[in-house]
Design a protein around this motif. Structure first.
Motif, short mmCIF file in Angstrom:
data_model
loop_
_atom_site.label_atom_id
_atom_site.label_comp_id
_atom_site.label_asym_id
_atom_site.label_seq_id
_atom_site.Cartn_x
_atom_site.Cartn_y
_atom_site.Cartn_z
N THR A 130 -7.86 3.09 -10.82
CA THR A 130 -8.21 3.37 -9.43
C THR A 130 -7.47 4.61 -8.95
OG1 THR A 130 -6.44 2.01 -8.52
CG2 THR A 130 -8.53 0.90 -8.94
N ASP A 131 -7.98 5.20 -7.90
CA ASP A 131 -7.35 6.36 -7.28
C ASP A 131 -7.19 6.06 -5.80
OD1 ASP A 131 -6.28 8.87 -6.83
OD2 ASP A 131 -8.23 9.87 -6.80
N PRO A 132 -6.07 5.45 -5.42
CA PRO A 132 -5.91 5.05 -4.02
C PRO A 132 -5.76 6.26 -3.10
CG PRO A 132 -3.90 4.62 -5.25
CD PRO A 132 -4.92 5.10 -6.23
N ASP A 183 -8.05 -1.80 -11.51
CA ASP A 183 -8.74 -2.96 -10.95
C ASP A 183 -8.49 -4.12 -11.90
OD1 ASP A 183 -10.97 -4.89 -10.73
OD2 ASP A 183 -11.76 -3.49 -9.25
N PRO A 242 0.81 -1.23 0.00
CA PRO A 242 0.00 0.00 0.00
C PRO A 242 0.84 1.27 0.00
CG PRO A 242 -0.84 -1.57 1.61
CD PRO A 242 0.47 -2.11 1.12
N VAL A 247 2.09 1.67 -3.63
CA VAL A 247 0.94 2.07 -4.46
C VAL A 247 0.61 3.54 -4.22
CG1 VAL A 247 -1.56 1.75 -4.71
CG2 VAL A 247 -0.04 -0.24 -4.70
N THR A 248 0.61 3.96 -2.97
CA THR A 248 0.29 5.34 -2.63
C THR A 248 1.35 6.31 -3.16
OG1 THR A 248 -0.91 4.58 -0.68
CG2 THR A 248 -0.29 6.90 -0.73
#
Length: 173
Positions: free
Chosen positions: A123-125, A116, A92, A95-96
């Motif tokens: 996606t927009d984490p 996805d 995470p 990804v961020t």
């Protein structure tokens, strides 16, 4: 990597985390590991990293418990580098970081996006509080404070920041 953590920061989780994963090659190796790369030659080809630098970074990632070195061939002996649970828990964060980078680029300049897997939709984490689901990007709503293991110096730091916040100062950490 030589330690860059100041003596007074040793109890700070941000400082100790950066000591483990804050190096350029380390983040890129982890990114490749999340994409399924496990072998020395895969990392080297993907990243264009020198043999000595890759050897050093992989050794550190294994020593830090982020990767596990496992033999996959006996004659000659060859090893692969597999993410540990501790290493997988960094996904995470990676990804961020990538999403943050993409937010500051024009859409046509983004070389990689997160989608996805089932739908192919981008996606927009965001990082949220697990309890409330609220985004943690509001530095007035979510602030750091001294934790149970904080030293006297750490407690003094956050007491001063709390005082500044209460008086309308900028005490953001």
């Amino acid at each position: 990597m030589a330690s860059r953590v100041r003596l007074e920061d040793r109890e700070c989780p941000l400082s100790t985390t950066v000591q483990h994963v804050g190096e350029w090659w380390t983040l890129l190796i982890l990114h490749d590991a999340f994409d399924g790369y496990t072998r020395f030659d895969q990392f080297q080809q993907s990243l264009g990293i020198s043999t000595s630098m890759l050897t050093a970074r992989l050794k550190t990632l294994v020593a830090d418990g982020l990767l596990e070195r496992r033999p996959y061939q006996e004659n000659p002996v060859r090893h692969e580098y597999v993410l540990t649970e501790r290493g997988r828990s960094l996904r995470p964060v990676i990804v961020t970081l990538a999403a943050w980078g993409n937010r500051h680029l024009a859409p046509e300049d983004r070389s990689m996006i997160l989608v996805d897997a089932a739908t192919g939709e981008e996606t927009d984490p965001i990082v949220v509080d697990a309890r409330t689901g609220k985004p943690l990007d509001d530095s007035d709503a979510y602030v750091f404070t001294a934790g149970p293991a904080a030293s006297a110096a750490m407690r003094a730091r956050y007491t001063e920041l709390d005082r500044r916040r209460a008086s309308g100062g900028t005490g953001r950490a």
